[in-house]
Design an enzyme around this catalytic site. Structure first.
Site, PDB file in Angstrom:
ATOM      1  N   GLU A  25       0.856  -1.192   0.000  1.00 53.28           N
ATOM      2  CA  GLU A  25       0.000   0.000   0.000  1.00 53.28           C
ATOM      3  C   GLU A  25       0.887   1.235   0.000  1.00 53.28           C
ATOM      4  OE1 GLU A  25      -3.117   0.100   2.973  1.00 53.28           O
ATOM      5  OE2 GLU A  25      -2.962   2.279   3.176  1.00 53.28           O
ATOM      6  N   GLU A  78      -2.758  11.297   3.231  1.00 49.64           N
ATOM      7  CA  GLU A  78      -3.816  11.070   4.211  1.00 49.64           C
ATOM      8  C   GLU A  78      -3.823  12.249   5.175  1.00 49.64           C
ATOM      9  OE1 GLU A  78      -4.558   6.656   5.473  1.00 49.64           O
ATOM     10  OE2 GLU A  78      -2.395   7.012   5.513  1.00 49.64           O
TER      11      GLU A  78
END
Length: 268
Positions: free
Chosen positions: A142, A147
């Site tokens: 990932e 974020e």
């Protein structure tokens, strides 16, 4: 890794009337993009992922396939998180992915985004290995390009997860604004990804490079990955919304673009 002098050129790429970027950065080729200049979401580029199972993070939203939660508006993709009962959940939002439609090995992945704000909001622009269904997470890898959690309005995170360094043990770094909040305006979030190294950028600033030497486990970033954009509500990391959180909240995406070096990398 040295900073590349072409980054400012990438950030400033302009668009033609038809919505196609007019030029690629030097030595790079634009191989995929969505400028969100139409009237509906392009189903040939994006899959609307649905469900309200917590997504492994104790999230509170139900991701729907409704235009109330994801739509094209004013030249932007709008992902809207709402406080409303849907299924067994008290919030709705949207999660869009290119899985099955576009995946790439190496390149520059970038998006121009204005994120939402508020306690319990968790906007993200990220990638998963396209072998996830076969090998599972985190073995598939990932790459979190951007974020943000609502209680940190000036900070964004860039992270990789793999076997032996996943979840809270992901290899991560942060970029912080000196003033204001990321939700105040659009910013360009990007990674440059190549064999053995990934570099994170906010606007024209390189703030983190991670190489094979920096991960405490297997480097699982040498195969194709697909792109995801979403806004989660609640969860073990951001915590839940509280009385200060105002709904609805929107994430606006001006564009998503994928560049690869001329003559290298792998396409969808």
């Amino acid at each position: 890794m040295p900073r590349h002098t072409w980054v400012a050129v990438v950030v400033g790429v302009s668009c033609s009337v038809g919505g196609t970027p007019e030029s690629s950065p030097p030595a790079w080729q634009l191989v995929w993009y969505d400028e969100f200049d139409g009237t509906t979401l392009d189903a040939g580029k994006w899959v609307r992922e649905t469900g309200g199972n917590g997504w492994g993070n104790a999230e509170l939203e139900f991701y729907t396939d409704r235009t109330e939660n994801a739509r094209i508006e004013g030249g932007n993709l709008v992902i809207e998180a709402r406080r409303e009962t849907f299924g067994t959940r008290d919030y709705t939002s949207a999660r869009l992915k290119t899985e099955g439609l576009g995946a790439w090995r190496y390149g520059r992945m970038e998006a121009r985004i204005q994120i939402p704000h508020g306690q319990g909001l968790w906007p993200a622009f990220w990638m998963l290995g396209d072998n996830c269904a076969a090998v599972g997470w985190p073995t598939c890898g990932e790459i979190d390009i951007m974020e943000n959690i609502g209680r940190e309005p000036r900070r964004v995170h860039g992270t990789v997860h793999g076997p032996g360094y996943s979840g809270a043990q992901g290899v991560t770094s942060t970029y912080e604004l000196s003033a204001g909040a990321f939700a105040d305006s659009f910013h360009v979030y990007a990674v440059e990804w190549e064999s053995g190294a990934i570099r994170w950028y906010v606007d024209d600033t390189l703030y983190k490079t991670t190489t094979t030497r920096d991960v405490p486990g297997q480097w699982v970033f040498d195969h194709p990955f697909f792109i995801i954009v979403n806004v989660a509500v609640g969860g073990s990391w951001p915590g839940n919304p509280d009385t200060t959180t105002i709904f609805p909240q929107t994430m606006r995406v001006d564009y998503v673009r994928v560049y690869q070096r001329a003559g290298g990398g792998g396409g969808p």
